[in-house]
Scaffold this motif. Structure first.
Motif, PDB file in Angstrom:
ATOM      1  N   ASP A  67       0.828  -1.215   0.000  1.00 44.38           N
ATOM      2  CA  ASP A  67       0.000   0.000   0.000  1.00 44.38           C
ATOM      3  C   ASP A  67       0.861   1.264   0.000  1.00 44.38           C
ATOM      4  O   ASP A  67       0.584   2.214  -0.735  1.00 44.38           O
ATOM      5  N   LYS A  70       2.370   1.725  -3.407  1.00 42.02           N
ATOM      6  CA  LYS A  70       1.356   2.199  -4.356  1.00 42.02           C
ATOM      7  C   LYS A  70       1.140   3.704  -4.198  1.00 42.02           C
ATOM      8  O   LYS A  70       1.030   4.429  -5.177  1.00 42.02           O
ATOM      9  N   SER A  74       1.917   6.819  -7.027  1.00 38.48           N
ATOM     10  CA  SER A  74       0.909   7.788  -7.474  1.00 38.48           C
ATOM     11  C   SER A  74       1.164   9.199  -6.947  1.00 38.48           C
ATOM     12  O   SER A  74       0.371  10.101  -7.198  1.00 38.48           O
ATOM     13  N   GLU A 100      -3.596  -6.206  -7.338  1.00 39.91           N
ATOM     14  CA  GLU A 100      -4.561  -5.103  -7.307  1.00 39.91           C
ATOM     15  C   GLU A 100      -3.867  -3.765  -7.550  1.00 39.91           C
ATOM     16  O   GLU A 100      -4.392  -2.914  -8.274  1.00 39.91           O
ATOM     17  N   ALA A 101      -2.714  -3.583  -6.941  1.00 37.18           N
ATOM     18  CA  ALA A 101      -1.968  -2.335  -7.123  1.00 37.18           C
ATOM     19  C   ALA A 101      -1.547  -2.171  -8.577  1.00 37.18           C
ATOM     20  O   ALA A 101      -1.671  -1.080  -9.149  1.00 37.18           O
ATOM     21  N   GLN A 103      -2.986  -3.500 -11.212  1.00 37.76           N
ATOM     22  CA  GLN A 103      -4.192  -3.234 -11.999  1.00 37.76           C
ATOM     23  C   GLN A 103      -4.619  -1.780 -11.873  1.00 37.76           C
ATOM     24  O   GLN A 103      -5.057  -1.169 -12.852  1.00 37.76           O
ATOM     25  N   ALA A 104      -4.480  -1.218 -10.688  1.00 41.03           N
ATOM     26  CA  ALA A 104      -4.846   0.181 -10.465  1.00 41.03           C
ATOM     27  C   ALA A 104      -3.915   1.132 -11.221  1.00 41.03           C
ATOM     28  O   ALA A 104      -4.290   2.275 -11.497  1.00 41.03           O
ATOM     29  N   ASP A 108      -1.780   4.571 -15.552  1.00 38.76           N
ATOM     30  CA  ASP A 108      -0.804   5.551 -15.087  1.00 38.76           C
ATOM     31  C   ASP A 108       0.105   5.964 -16.236  1.00 38.76           C
ATOM     32  O   ASP A 108       0.574   5.124 -17.007  1.00 38.76           O
TER      33      ASP A 108
END
Length: 122
Positions: A67, A70, A74, A100-101, A103-104, A108
């Motif tokens: 987390d 990530k 960003s 998940e990170a 995919q997010a 970007d």
């Protein structure tokens, strides 16, 4: 030594490199938390932060480290710090939270292409 903000940065970097490479009997959670604190400290030397993230890449990490990485990716951090954070996530892509990170990050501007590659979409 690595946590001594007033210490010589080159010595701190070497300590982080050793920690990342050494697989021994030690309190891994405590060490991961201390290294993550270094990586997240905004007033820390950029190179020290990169080496802290690189050291974490070699350790068994969990949700907290993924987390945080990530969030770094960003953020408006220097690209070298963001790249080290992305590398940590990619290194642990076998973890659901890292998937998940990634995919997010697919859209970007800086890391979208690399995220797709790590997810096997290229």
């Amino acid at each position: 030594m690595a946590s001594d903000h007033d210490g010589d940065d080159l010595l701190r970097i070497e300590a982080l490199r050793v920690i990342g490479l050494y697989q021994g009997a030690y309190d891994g959670e405590r060490i991961r938390k201390a290294i993550l604190a270094i990586a997240l400290r905004e007033d820390e030397d950029d190179e020290v932060r990169v080496y802290a993230l690189n050291a974490l890449s070699f350790l068994d990490v969990g949700d907290l480290e993924i987390d945080a990485s990530k969030q770094i990716v960003s953020s408006d951090e220097y690209i070298s710090i963001k790249a080290a954070a992305f590398s940590l996530i990619a290194q642990h892509k076998h973890l659901p939270i890292a998937q998940e990170a990634l995919q997010a990050m697919e859209e970007d501007k800086e890391f979208g292409k690399a995220a797709k590659r790590e997810l096997g979409q290229f």
